[in-house]
Design an enzyme around this catalytic site. Structure first.
Site, PDB file in Angstrom:
ATOM      1  N   GLU A 157     -31.932  10.685  30.451  1.00 49.90           N
ATOM      2  CA  GLU A 157     -31.443  11.674  29.561  1.00 49.90           C
ATOM      3  C   GLU A 157     -31.274  11.072  28.342  1.00 49.90           C
ATOM      4  O   GLU A 157     -30.714   9.549  28.014  1.00 49.90           O
ATOM      5  CB  GLU A 157     -30.195  12.086  30.016  1.00 49.90           C
ATOM      6  CG  GLU A 157     -29.200  12.840  29.014  1.00 49.90           C
ATOM      7  CD  GLU A 157     -27.795  13.141  29.654  1.00 49.90           C
ATOM      8  OE1 GLU A 157     -27.195  14.284  28.944  1.00 49.90           O
ATOM      9  OE2 GLU A 157     -27.588  12.678  30.557  1.00 49.90           O
TER      10      GLU A 157
ATOM     11  N   LYS B 113     -30.078  21.222  27.553  1.00 52.15           N
ATOM     12  CA  LYS B 113     -29.108  21.004  28.595  1.00 52.15           C
ATOM     13  C   LYS B 113     -28.250  22.086  28.568  1.00 52.15           C
ATOM     14  O   LYS B 113     -27.695  22.689  27.407  1.00 52.15           O
ATOM     15  CB  LYS B 113     -28.246  19.831  28.182  1.00 52.15           C
ATOM     16  CG  LYS B 113     -27.384  19.369  29.327  1.00 52.15           C
ATOM     17  CD  LYS B 113     -26.748  17.692  29.170  1.00 52.15           C
ATOM     18  CE  LYS B 113     -25.788  17.274  30.020  1.00 52.15           C
ATOM     19  NZ  LYS B 113     -25.226  15.947  29.987  1.00 52.15           N
TER      20      LYS B 113
ATOM     21  N   CYS C 106     -28.488  16.115  33.427  1.00 53.19           N
ATOM     22  CA  CYS C 106     -27.200  15.457  33.952  1.00 53.19           C
ATOM     23  C   CYS C 106     -26.319  16.376  34.734  1.00 53.19           C
ATOM     24  O   CYS C 106     -26.190  17.051  35.748  1.00 53.19           O
ATOM     25  CB  CYS C 106     -26.744  14.760  33.021  1.00 53.19           C
ATOM     26  SG  CYS C 106     -25.642  13.284  33.705  1.00 53.19           S
TER      27      CYS C 106
ATOM     28  N   GLY D  63     -39.220   9.481  91.593  1.00 53.46           N
ATOM     29  CA  GLY D  63     -39.384   8.028  91.387  1.00 53.46           C
ATOM     30  C   GLY D  63     -39.893   7.581  89.872  1.00 53.46           C
ATOM     31  O   GLY D  63     -40.344   6.794  89.479  1.00 53.46           O
TER      32      GLY D  63
END
EC number: 6.3.5.1
Length: 664
Positions: free
Chosen positions: A52, A121, A177, A371
């Site tokens: 950023e 943003k 962010c 077995g």
């Protein structure tokens, strides 16, 4: 498109660059960014993300309002853009950007000299040590949908999805962010709109405990969105006036952390991971709740714009996968996780059988003991079940039933195992009843002229099952099945007999490779009780897997159906992810190349495809109740797998034919 190129199989190499930075020195930051950009391209990456505000540094504070810095950032962007001209990858860089007399914290998406878009943003932290609202505006305040940047008219806004036309499953969304720290991140809606790779350009200073929280945050967001999540954060060079920076980069795929950078490094770093885009797309298709969410949020999704681009990938050159592929996808490689897995599987099986006995009012079990591996593990689960119910282990009637080809080794192992567990042990020689059955049906077998055909084998298997069910009738018990997931997948079980039918089966969703580890875990951790002789369990593990039905020579199961290690690998990627045989072979060669040649992987895969898709489903359509133990899948028609019994394997076999015998 080459078989040995990861992009040919819908993988994408993603990268995060953490350049050494200088605060308010865009030219230097651009130089460092370009160096990592070229390194990422040389390594075959399709996408590289940077921190950023990386061109300016995040910690510029009020310097962001200085024209000289903003002009310098645009000049730095021009340098980075020019460097992308000949590079076949998308670069995403962070910078402050002026738009209509306002300042936005932006991610700029670049490819081959073109600005694909600018993403501002959305959520600006303005609490604690953060004062972003002092310098920036939220992207939600933007009044324009396009901006002119470096002479290009480009899309502007947070609701953009960047789609690669030559790798259609690569659909990118970018957030910044704080956006992912909110209750409903923008990337959640982007994923519903089709984004498969979610990119976060972050700065994120470090305090105690924050690195662990970031890992959880990134992994959980990738899991919730059924996506890859690429996270970058600021590192060396940011101002430490009041804060510190650790340079944590993370790439996660559907909740699994693939790679993480080295924190607190005084140097630039580049980390990469190969993300399986097909896996993400198939998970979205499989999980119907994802589609329901798409419908519920149609209004938010409709606001997204699609921005198309071409990477110009060269899929005609080899590009090896840089991704760890477990050889045993059902069994964790890490010892502690493997023990945890074994404990969990064991408890699930015991819980299922405990409930079945409690609800039916039956307190006895009848188990055929050969077995070998499967019946051994079923007996171990039965023993723990009796312990959980407070019943004596003698309520388990273990029966070994030697036939015409039973070896003395497996017979003695069966007897020793029953003695070790402490159950009631019986031995029934089935040969007389088998001879009678062969005579009754007119089979030509005789001592003088033996005929060892499939009927001869299945008569023995059927007689064993008949004895177990009638013994259960006589004693008021429940017949416990022993057949495992691998045998069901390959159809390696006789219809209506003990490895196919029972009153309840604890092994039906447990593959052979996991059963081997479960038996070893019981021995190593003394689950049968302190002081118990567990050598018999180790001896059973060392015994060749064989039905022991034809006298004269050892029948090797794996010689017929292929190594279970490979077949369980094939099963996992077929059942859990629905991959094509070519992709399974690509992964198989990556995981097993040191053991098996590609030609052998192809041969065994062909056996799997033929047996799984044609000829065996009718056996799976009527399997007894059994608990599902893992997300790797079950073949119960009441659970994970519903398929027609009369389908063809043509399309899968045709895909097998596309696999080269050698590297090509």
């Amino acid at each position: 498109m080459r078989f040995d190129n990861l992009y040919s199989h819908d993988f994408a190499r993603l990268a995060v660059g953490l350049p050494l930075c200088r605060v308010a020195d865009p030219a230097f930051n651009a130089e460092q960014t370009i160096a990592l950009l070229k390194q990422a391209a040389a390594g075959g990456a399709a996408v590289v993300a940077f921190p950023e505000l990386g061109l300016s540094a995040y910690s510029c504070d009020d310097l962001f309002h200085q024209r000289a810095l903003l002009d310098g950032c645009e000049a730095a962007l021009a340098s980075v853009l020019a460097a992308t001209q000949a590079l076949p990858l998308v670069a995403i860089v962070g910078m402050p950007l002026r738009v209509e007399q306002r300042l936005f914290n932006c991610a700029v998406v670049l490819l081959r000299g073109r600005i694909l878009g600018v993403v501002p943003k959305t959520y600006l932290p303005n609490y604690g040590e953060f004062y972003e609202a002092r310098q920036f505006c939220s992207g939600e305040e933007a009044t324009v949908a396009t901006v002119t940047l470096l002479g290009q008219q480009v899309p502007f806004g947070s609701r953009q999805i960047f789609t690669a036309e030559d790798l259609p499953l690569l659909r990118l969304h970018v957030e910044i962010c704080e956006d992912v720290w909110t209750p409903i991140p923008p990337s959640s809606f982007a994923a519903l709109a089709g984004a498969t790779v979610l990119v976060n350009l972050s700065a994120s200073n470090v305090v105690i405990g924050k690195a662990g929280y970031r890992r959880q945050l990134v992994s959980q967001q990738s899991a919730r969105c059924l996506a890859a999540y690429v996270y970058s954060s600021a590192g060396a060079g940011e101002s430490t006036t009041d804060l510190a920076w650790d340079g944590q980069a993370l790439i996660s795929e559907n909740g699994e952390l693939l790679v993480e950078s080295e924190r607190f490094q005084r140097r630039s770093q580049l980390v990469t991971a190969d993300v399986d885009l097909e896996r993400l797309a198939r998970e979205r298709m499989r999980q119907t709740s994802f589609g329901q969410s798409v419908r519920l949020h149609a209004a938010q999704i409709s606001a997204f714009r699609d921005v198309a681009f071409k990477l110009g990938l060269d899929c005609d050159q080899p590009l090896a996968l840089r991704r760890h592929v477990e050889r045993f996808p059902y069994v964790p490689a890490d010892h502690s996780r493997r023990d945890e897995r074994c404990q969990e599987v064991y408890n699930i099986q015991v819980q299922g059988l405990t409930q079945r006995l409690a609800s039916s009012g039956i307190n006895k079990l009848v188990v055929g003991i050969s077995g070998g591996l499967d019946s051994t593990h079923a007996l171990l689960v039965a023993a723990r079940t009796m312990d959980a119910l407070g019943l004596p282990r003698t309520n388990i009637i273990g029966v070994t039933m030697p036939g015409f080809a039973t070896g003395e080794r497996t017979r003695q192992q069966a007897l020793r195992l029953m003695a070790t567990v402490g159950c009631e042990a019986r031995e029934i020689d089935i040969r007389p009843s088998c001879v009678q059955m062969l005579q009754d049906i007119g089979h030509p077998h005789s001592d003088a002229q033996p005929v060892y055909d499939v009927t001869f084998e299945n008569v023995q298997a059927g007689e064993r099952t008949s004895h177990l069910f009638r013994l259960a009738n006589l004693t008021g018990g429940l017949v416990l099945g022993t057949g495992d997931l691998s045998e069901l997948a390959l159809g390696w079980c006789t219809y209506g007999v003990g490895d196919h039918m029972s009153h309840y089966n604890v092994n039906a969703s447990v593959p052979k490779t996991l059963i081997q580890h479960l038996v070893r875990w019981v021995a190593e951790t003394h689950q049968l009780g302190a002081g118990t002789d567990t050598q018999v369990l180790l001896d059973i593990l060392d015994t060749e897997i064989s039905p022991e039905l034809v006298p004269g020579s050892l029948q090797s199961t794996e010689a017929t159906v292929g190594p279970y290690a490979l077949q369980d690998f094939n099963l996992f990627y077929t059942l859990r992810h629905g991959y094509t045989p070519t992709k399974i072979a690509f992964l198989g060669r990556h995981a097993w190349s040191e053991v098996y040649a590609l030609a052998e992987i192809k041969r065994v895969l062909r056996i799997f495809v033929q047996r799984f898709f044609k000829g065996s489903q009718f056996k799976r359509s009527c399997v007894p109740n059994a608990p599902k133990v893992g997300s790797g899948g079950s073949l119960s028609p009441r659970g994970d797998w519903r398929a027609p019994s009369d389908s063809e394997a043509v399309v899968w076999l045709a895909d097998v034919d596309r696999i080269p015998d050698e590297r090509a």
